[in-house]
Design an enzyme around this catalytic site. Structure first.
Site: not given
Ligand code: NAI
Length: 248
Positions: A156, A158, A160
């Site tokens: 993850y 890497a 990011k």
């Molecule tokens: P989440 O899991 O609530 O939402 C992620 C969304 O991406 C989901 O709706 C999922 O269905 C969709 N998704 C997953 N794989 C997919 C694919 N192959 N194609 C299209 N859509 C896909 O996650 P969250 O927390 O809202 O995270 C959003 C972004 O922010 C992510 O990139 C995450 O790594 C990043 N992030 C989140 C943090 C946190 O504390 N929640 C901290 C740092 C970064």
């Protein structure tokens, strides 16, 4: 007048969580919104309805961001439906955590494909459109662990870190075409992704945060609005940590 009046935004993985908060904020600032997710189910449809309440155009597309062909097809469809793509937010992401000694090739490949290759896919498909429009703003959703690393998250972290270098490189390559690219590095944000963590891990994170609270998806949406809008028209190649002052 909204900060994003007349702009078309494309956000990946926005059925819920941070992506959804960004989509709502963008619509509240006047943007038309296209978003993707793996499936467009009842929950994603609810997101569509909430965005539509702001009175701007919105459409959801089922598309796997990790798939190059699917991404090019969906971007073509969005361009046909909306007429332009001014803002691209590469938000879709997953975790498959594990210590290096136990990490499988599948865990590594899946996270790199969904988190990093997806951004390449969408940038590759959107940049020709933005070039013809003579401008655009690309935002990659990185993470504080992409800046600092994190034990048991080598895949993850890497991916990011790659999103940061990708934004910086595109910022340099595309600046003369009026295209800006930046990354946001959220800290601990209260979403489904972090709610899945064990209570002791959540507590450990909280203790590291000077502002003494987890971030909200809206905290990230505010910064994503700044980077999408003309308020940041001289900002490119940057990574903004949105983490409550956390010093990892
Ligand atoms: P989440 O899991 O609530 O939402 C992620 C969304 O991406 C989901 O709706 C999922 O269905 C969709 N998704 C997953 N794989 C997919 C694919 N192959 N194609 C299209 N859509 C896909 O996650 P969250 O927390 O809202 O995270 C959003 C972004 O922010 C992510 O990139 C995450 O790594 C990043 N992030 C989140 C943090 C946190 O504390 N929640 C901290 C740092 C970064």
């Amino acid at each position: 007048m909204g900060l994003l009046d007349g702009k078309v935004a494309l956000i990946t993985g926005a059925a819920r969580g941070i992506g959804k908060a960004i989509a709502l904020k963008y619509a509240s600032e006047g943007a038309d919104v296209a978003f993707t997710d793996l499936i467009i189910d009842e929950n994603a449809q609810k997101t569509v309805d909430e965005i539509a309440a702001y009175g701007h155009k919105v459409k959801a597309y089922a598309s796997n961001a990790a798939n190059f062909e699917e991404t090019h097809q969906v971007v073509e469809q969005i361009k046909a439906d909306f007429g332009a793509i001014d803002i691209l937010v590469n938000n879709a992401g997953i975790t498959k955590d594990g210590l290096m000694l136990k990490m499988t090739e599948q865990q590594w490949d899946a996270v790199l494909a969904v988190n990093l290759k997806s951004a390449f896919n969408f940038i590759h498909a959107c940049v020709p459109i933005m070039m013809r429009q003579k401008g655009g703003s690309i935002i990659n959703m990185s993470s504080v662990v992409g800046v600092h690393g994190n034990a048991a998250q080598a895949n993850y972290a890497a991916s990011k870190a790659g999103l940061i270098a990708l934004a910086k490189s595109i910022g340099q390559e595309m600046g003369r075409k009026g295209i800006r690219a930046n990354a946001i590095a959220p800290g601990f944000i209260e979403t489904a992704m972090t709610q899945a963590l064990p209570e002791e891990v959540r507590k450990e994170w909280m203790e590291k945060i000077p502002l003494r609270r987890g971030g909200t998806p809206e905290d990230i949406a505010d910064v994503a609005t700044f980077l999408a809008s003309d308020m940041s028209s001289y900002v490119s190649g940057q990574v903004i940590q949105v983490d409550g002052g956390m010093n990892m």
